[in-house]
Write an enzyme that holds these catalytic residues in place. Structure first.
Site, PDB file in Angstrom:
ATOM      1  N   SER A 279       0.818  -1.207   0.000  1.00 56.63           N
ATOM      2  CA  SER A 279       0.000   0.000   0.000  1.00 56.63           C
ATOM      3  C   SER A 279       0.855   1.262   0.000  1.00 56.63           C
ATOM      4  O   SER A 279       1.935   1.301   0.610  1.00 56.63           O
ATOM      5  CB  SER A 279      -0.895   0.003   1.243  1.00 56.63           C
ATOM      6  OG  SER A 279      -1.530   1.247   1.416  1.00 56.63           O
TER       7      SER A 279
ATOM      8  N   HIS B  86     -13.978  -2.003  -0.753  1.00 59.10           N
ATOM      9  CA  HIS B  86     -13.006  -1.628   0.280  1.00 59.10           C
ATOM     10  C   HIS B  86     -13.285  -2.363   1.587  1.00 59.10           C
ATOM     11  O   HIS B  86     -13.141  -1.810   2.681  1.00 59.10           O
ATOM     12  CB  HIS B  86     -13.020  -0.108   0.500  1.00 59.10           C
ATOM     13  CG  HIS B  86     -11.663   0.477   0.760  1.00 59.10           C
ATOM     14  ND1 HIS B  86     -10.964   1.155  -0.204  1.00 59.10           N
ATOM     15  CD2 HIS B  86     -10.874   0.493   1.859  1.00 59.10           C
ATOM     16  CE1 HIS B  86      -9.807   1.569   0.293  1.00 59.10           C
ATOM     17  NE2 HIS B  86      -9.728   1.174   1.555  1.00 59.10           N
TER      18      HIS B  86
ATOM     19  N   TYR C  57      -2.703   5.823  -4.992  1.00 55.38           N
ATOM     20  CA  TYR C  57      -3.846   6.738  -5.015  1.00 55.38           C
ATOM     21  C   TYR C  57      -3.503   7.908  -5.922  1.00 55.38           C
ATOM     22  O   TYR C  57      -2.327   8.159  -6.226  1.00 55.38           O
ATOM     23  CB  TYR C  57      -4.144   7.287  -3.617  1.00 55.38           C
ATOM     24  CG  TYR C  57      -4.569   6.271  -2.599  1.00 55.38           C
ATOM     25  CD1 TYR C  57      -5.895   5.855  -2.488  1.00 55.38           C
ATOM     26  CD2 TYR C  57      -3.638   5.726  -1.712  1.00 55.38           C
ATOM     27  CE1 TYR C  57      -6.282   4.931  -1.527  1.00 55.38           C
ATOM     28  CE2 TYR C  57      -4.021   4.798  -0.752  1.00 55.38           C
ATOM     29  CZ  TYR C  57      -5.342   4.408  -0.672  1.00 55.38           C
ATOM     30  OH  TYR C  57      -5.733   3.498   0.275  1.00 55.38           O
TER      31      TYR C  57
ATOM     32  N   THR D 126      -6.372   2.619  -6.526  1.00 55.57           N
ATOM     33  CA  THR D 126      -7.588   2.571  -5.725  1.00 55.57           C
ATOM     34  C   THR D 126      -8.455   3.777  -6.055  1.00 55.57           C
ATOM     35  O   THR D 126      -7.989   4.923  -5.994  1.00 55.57           O
ATOM     36  CB  THR D 126      -7.257   2.556  -4.224  1.00 55.57           C
ATOM     37  OG1 THR D 126      -6.577   1.331  -3.924  1.00 55.57           O
ATOM     38  CG2 THR D 126      -8.510   2.650  -3.375  1.00 55.57           C
TER      39      THR D 126
ATOM     40  N   LYS E 283      -8.726  -0.770  -8.689  1.00 61.03           N
ATOM     41  CA  LYS E 283      -9.237  -1.370  -7.455  1.00 61.03           C
ATOM     42  C   LYS E 283     -10.368  -0.520  -6.891  1.00 61.03           C
ATOM     43  O   LYS E 283     -10.203   0.669  -6.670  1.00 61.03           O
ATOM     44  CB  LYS E 283      -8.120  -1.480  -6.410  1.00 61.03           C
ATOM     45  CG  LYS E 283      -8.565  -2.043  -5.066  1.00 61.03           C
ATOM     46  CD  LYS E 283      -7.402  -2.086  -4.083  1.00 61.03           C
ATOM     47  CE  LYS E 283      -7.808  -2.683  -2.756  1.00 61.03           C
ATOM     48  NZ  LYS E 283      -8.762  -1.841  -2.002  1.00 61.03           N
TER      49      LYS E 283
END
Length: 381
Positions: A106, A276, A129, A155, A252
């Site tokens: 992440s 999520h 992101y 994401t 995602k």
């Protein structure tokens, strides 16, 4: 006694972790209906087993994101893993590599892109992101390229953070903060607290050099998300990242057929069908419920991953039968990490693999290619 399934690892994690961090893993948004439905939906699917098939050898191996993997399962990106165990993301990445599956790092990790690449030779994906600072997003792309990551995942379901009421009630902050509300829970978890005092580095390792948001003290996760992620991001920004990356690109957080079609149109090679983990918008469909219509819409060539509610190897088998290339898990491996570090993660992955093998044996299916819709009897009941 050693936990024998994900539910038992969840209970072990609950005993090991201070309350704010257990509930950060465990909780969802609002009434947590989507959180519960993600898992319940798998229970509505019935198998259609075949008997008297030669099932003396079962092969769970497959391909994902251009790599050979040992089973159609991989580890979702989860932020701030240091909260749950001092082994951090490194322990998880090593366990994934030993199991022969993908590990996803992440952006919000407490270990850097480069340190994960140095520690693990297994297949890797970096999750990104779209930040308000586009330069930071571009930097992540370049760093992941240089470090040799196999795929990039964007994401798209966090224009703002979901309403995670458990975090508010438990006083969840990053880095951990000792206060009247949380002092007792820290005192009741001496092993975790000892390791916290010995190694209190909770930096967001990939962003601290540009956005040292935690330098001024503890802050809520929702506050951080809302200050850094760009709510004005559009499909044009996603298409820009596809071009910047130039390789396997996964979107995602897709929760509709329309967005799946858009993801394919901008050049994405895969989709994580995900809400999520029920942590963003409540009262949305479970990812497994969206799998068939999305597969029908995007065709056979796009890689589809069911992300959310996967708690058994049989869940993975169901998803593959219905058209998924793989499933991903977050909470299950974090429960294992909290309970036992790298060995706990490895044990959870071993449980998933043995459950997959047993399910396939009892279904009369010997390899991943043999898992198709004929193995599903019904949905609902």
């Amino acid at each position: 006694m050693k936990p024998g399934n994900v539910a038992e690892y969840r209970e072990a994690a609950r005993r090991k972790l201070p309350a704010p961090f257990f509930h950060y893993i465990d909780g969802g948004a609002d009434e947590e209906r989507s959180l519960r439905r993600n898992s319940e939906a798998f229970g509505d699917i019935r198998f259609n087993p075949r008997t008297l098939a030669d099932v003396s050898r079962i092969d769970t191996s497959t391909q994902l994101f251009g790599r050979d993997v040992a089973m159609p399962l991989y580890l979702s990106p989860t932020g701030m893993t240091r909260l749950f165990h001092h082994g951090k993301e490194l322990a998880v990445a090593r366990a994934a590599a030993e199991a022969g599956i993908f590990y996803s790092l992440s952006t919000m990790a407490t270990t850097s892109i480069e340190d994960i690449a140095a520690a693990s030779g297994g297949p890797k994906l970096f999750q990104i992101y779209i930040f308000r600072d586009r330069g930071l997003s571009r930097e992540f792309v370049e760093r992941a390229k240089v470090a040799g990551y196999d795929a990039l995942a964007l994401t798209v379901d966090t224009p703002v953070a979901g309403n995670r009421e458990r975090d508010r009630r438990t006083g969840m902050t990053m880095p951990p903060r000792f206060g009247p509300e949380s002092l007792l829970s820290f005192a009741m978890c001496p092993e975790w607290t000892f390791n916290f005092l010995r190694s209190p580095d909770f930096r967001l390792a990939n962003v601290a050099h540009r956005v040292d948001a935690l330098a001024g003290g503890a802050m809520g996760i929702i506050q951080y998300v809302n200050s850094q992620f760009d709510p004005a991001a559009t499909w044009e920004d996603a298409a820009w990242l596809v071009r910047e990356w130039g390789g396997r690109f996964i979107v995602k957080g897709v929760q509709s057929v329309e967005d799946a079609v858009r993801a394919k149109a901008i050049g994405a090679t895969g989709i994580m069908i995900s809400n999520h983990g029920g942590r963003q918008l409540d009262d949305v469909p479970a990812p497994i419920e969206l799998l068939r219509p999305i597969r029908d819409a995007v065709g056979p060539d796009m890689e589809l991953i069911v992300d959310g509610g996967v708690r058994r190897g049989s869940d993975v088998v169901k998803a593959v039968c219905m058209g998924a290339n793989a499933c991903s898990i977050g909470r299950p491996y974090l429960y294992g990490l909290a309970a036992g570090g790298q060995k706990g993660v490895a044990s959870v992955l071993s449980i998933f693999r043995s459950e997959m093998e047993r399910t396939m044996t009892l279904l009369g299916r010997t390899d991943i290619a043999s898992l198709d819709e004929s193995a599903i009897a019904s949905i609902g009941a």
